[in-house]
Scaffold this active site. Structure first.
Site, PDB file in Angstrom:
ATOM      1  N   GLU A  58     -22.951 -30.484   8.152  1.00  0.00           N
ATOM      2  CA  GLU A  58     -23.268 -30.059   6.786  1.00  0.00           C
ATOM      3  C   GLU A  58     -22.810 -28.625   6.487  1.00  0.00           C
ATOM      4  OE1 GLU A  58     -27.266 -32.741   5.893  1.00  0.00           O
ATOM      5  OE2 GLU A  58     -27.452 -30.931   7.100  1.00  0.00           O
ATOM      6  N   GLY A  65     -31.351 -39.562   1.869  1.00  0.00           N
ATOM      7  CA  GLY A  65     -31.457 -40.996   1.660  1.00  0.00           C
ATOM      8  C   GLY A  65     -31.949 -41.259   0.241  1.00  0.00           C
ATOM      9  N   MET A 110     -35.219 -33.790   4.895  1.00  0.00           N
ATOM     10  CA  MET A 110     -36.165 -33.274   5.882  1.00  0.00           C
ATOM     11  C   MET A 110     -36.368 -31.749   5.862  1.00  0.00           C
ATOM     12  SD  MET A 110     -35.188 -35.924   8.978  1.00  0.00           S
ATOM     13  CE  MET A 110     -36.613 -35.563   9.989  1.00  0.00           C
ATOM     14  N   GLU A 111     -35.775 -31.076   4.866  1.00  0.00           N
ATOM     15  CA  GLU A 111     -35.920 -29.603   4.852  1.00  0.00           C
ATOM     16  C   GLU A 111     -36.246 -29.014   3.478  1.00  0.00           C
ATOM     17  OE1 GLU A 111     -32.901 -31.008   5.869  1.00  0.00           O
ATOM     18  OE2 GLU A 111     -33.474 -31.118   7.981  1.00  0.00           O
ATOM     19  N   ASP A 165     -27.178 -42.511   2.671  1.00  0.00           N
ATOM     20  CA  ASP A 165     -27.804 -43.823   2.922  1.00  0.00           C
ATOM     21  C   ASP A 165     -28.840 -44.058   1.837  1.00  0.00           C
ATOM     22  OD1 ASP A 165     -29.154 -41.675   5.015  1.00  0.00           O
ATOM     23  OD2 ASP A 165     -30.649 -42.933   4.036  1.00  0.00           O
TER      24      ASP A 165
HETATM   25  N1  ADE Z   1     -31.309 -37.490   5.455  1.00  0.00           N
HETATM   26  C1  ADE Z   1     -30.348 -38.409   5.207  1.00  0.00           C
HETATM   27  N2  ADE Z   1     -30.861 -39.649   5.155  1.00  0.00           N
HETATM   28  C2  ADE Z   1     -32.204 -39.504   5.354  1.00  0.00           C
HETATM   29  C3  ADE Z   1     -33.266 -40.415   5.415  1.00  0.00           C
HETATM   30  N3  ADE Z   1     -33.064 -41.731   5.252  1.00  0.00           N
HETATM   31  N4  ADE Z   1     -34.514 -39.938   5.660  1.00  0.00           N
HETATM   32  C4  ADE Z   1     -34.712 -38.618   5.828  1.00  0.00           C
HETATM   33  N5  ADE Z   1     -33.733 -37.704   5.794  1.00  0.00           N
HETATM   34  C5  ADE Z   1     -32.483 -38.143   5.544  1.00  0.00           C
END
Ligand code: ADE
Length: 236
Positions: free
Chosen positions: A11, A76, A174-175, A198
């Site tokens: 990234e 995601g 996640m951040e 995703d």
């Molecule tokens: N970053 C990218 N895809 C993710 C997901 N499915 N869950 C959490 N963080 C992500």
């Protein structure tokens, strides 16, 4: 000075490669690259995955002289109709894994903290313009709205749907909300850009690595639009 932060090597690699006159420095625990990106003086760093890493890096960058922060990374998608490769510009962020409901707080809200952390309006408007400019090249979608963060990789359609329904979120990562909480506490304007790697369902564990590199390149191109937009006004 603007800091640009990402969680994992892929990234941050494209932006770092494009940095001119790079100087490596340390800000507390954090390795930081300082230099000019598309003509603008910036700090670049990789924080590692998860909320604690995001918050620690935000604090370290602030101590190193950052006056604003742009977080870029993959996410995601959890809203209907989204596709891998779509861009998300955050308007505000929540922590979907916070649960103080036993003390009467709504899901996601910590004691003494707001229900969500809003991004800086000016940076976010500029970021949305940059995202639309990049998206115009190939017709991908740009979504603007709430981003949900947690120390969980979401790979379940029911869980993704619950986060969308419960928090009104467009995507999970996640951040971002930890960066948002830290930056808000420090009084530092910030914005968050995510590209969907995703759709947080049963295919997420395969899609995430498959689309990571392409999504990262896409974000570096949005950052270029952002920085080139109007350099005389990039005080933030
Ligand atoms: N970053 C990218 N895809 C993710 C997901 N499915 N869950 C959490 N963080 C992500």
């Amino acid at each position: 000075m603007l800091a640009i932060l990402g969680a994992i090597e892929t990234e941050v690699a494209d932006n770092r490669r494009l940095l001119s006159d790079p100087v490596e420095l340390r800000a507390g625990h954090l390795a930081v690259h300082r230099g000019r990106l598309h003509g603008v003086e910036v700090l670049l760093a990789r924080c590692g995955v998860g909320k604690v890493n995001g918050a620690m890096a935000t604090t370290a960058l602030h101590s190193a002289g950052a006056t604003s922060l742009l977080f870029t990374g993959v996410a995601g998608g959890v809203a209907p109709g989204q596709r891998v490769g779509d861009l998300v510009v955050a308007t505000d962020l929540v922590q979907h894994d916070v649960d103080v409901t036993a003390l009467g707080r709504p899901p996601g809200q910590l004691l003494g903290e707001p229900a969500s952390w809003a991004t800086d309006a000016r940076m976010t408007a500029r970021l949305a313009t940059a995202a639309h400019a990049r998206a115009a090249h190939d017709g991908r979608q740009v979504h603007q709205g709430r981003v949900a963060s947690g120390d969980q990789f979401v790979a379940s359609a029911p869980r993704a749907a619950a986060i969308h329904a419960g928090f009104g979120a467009l995507c999970v990562e996640m951040e971002g909300a930890a960066v948002a909480q830290a930056a808000t506490t420090l009084g530092m304007p910030f914005a968050v850009l995510r590209a969907l790697s995703d759709t947080a369902d049963h295919g997420a564990a395969q899609d995430f690595p498959a689309f990571l590199t392409g999504s990262a390149r896409l974000m570096a191109e949005v950052v270029e639009h952002y920085l080139r937009a109007d350099q005389s006004k990039i005080a933030l």
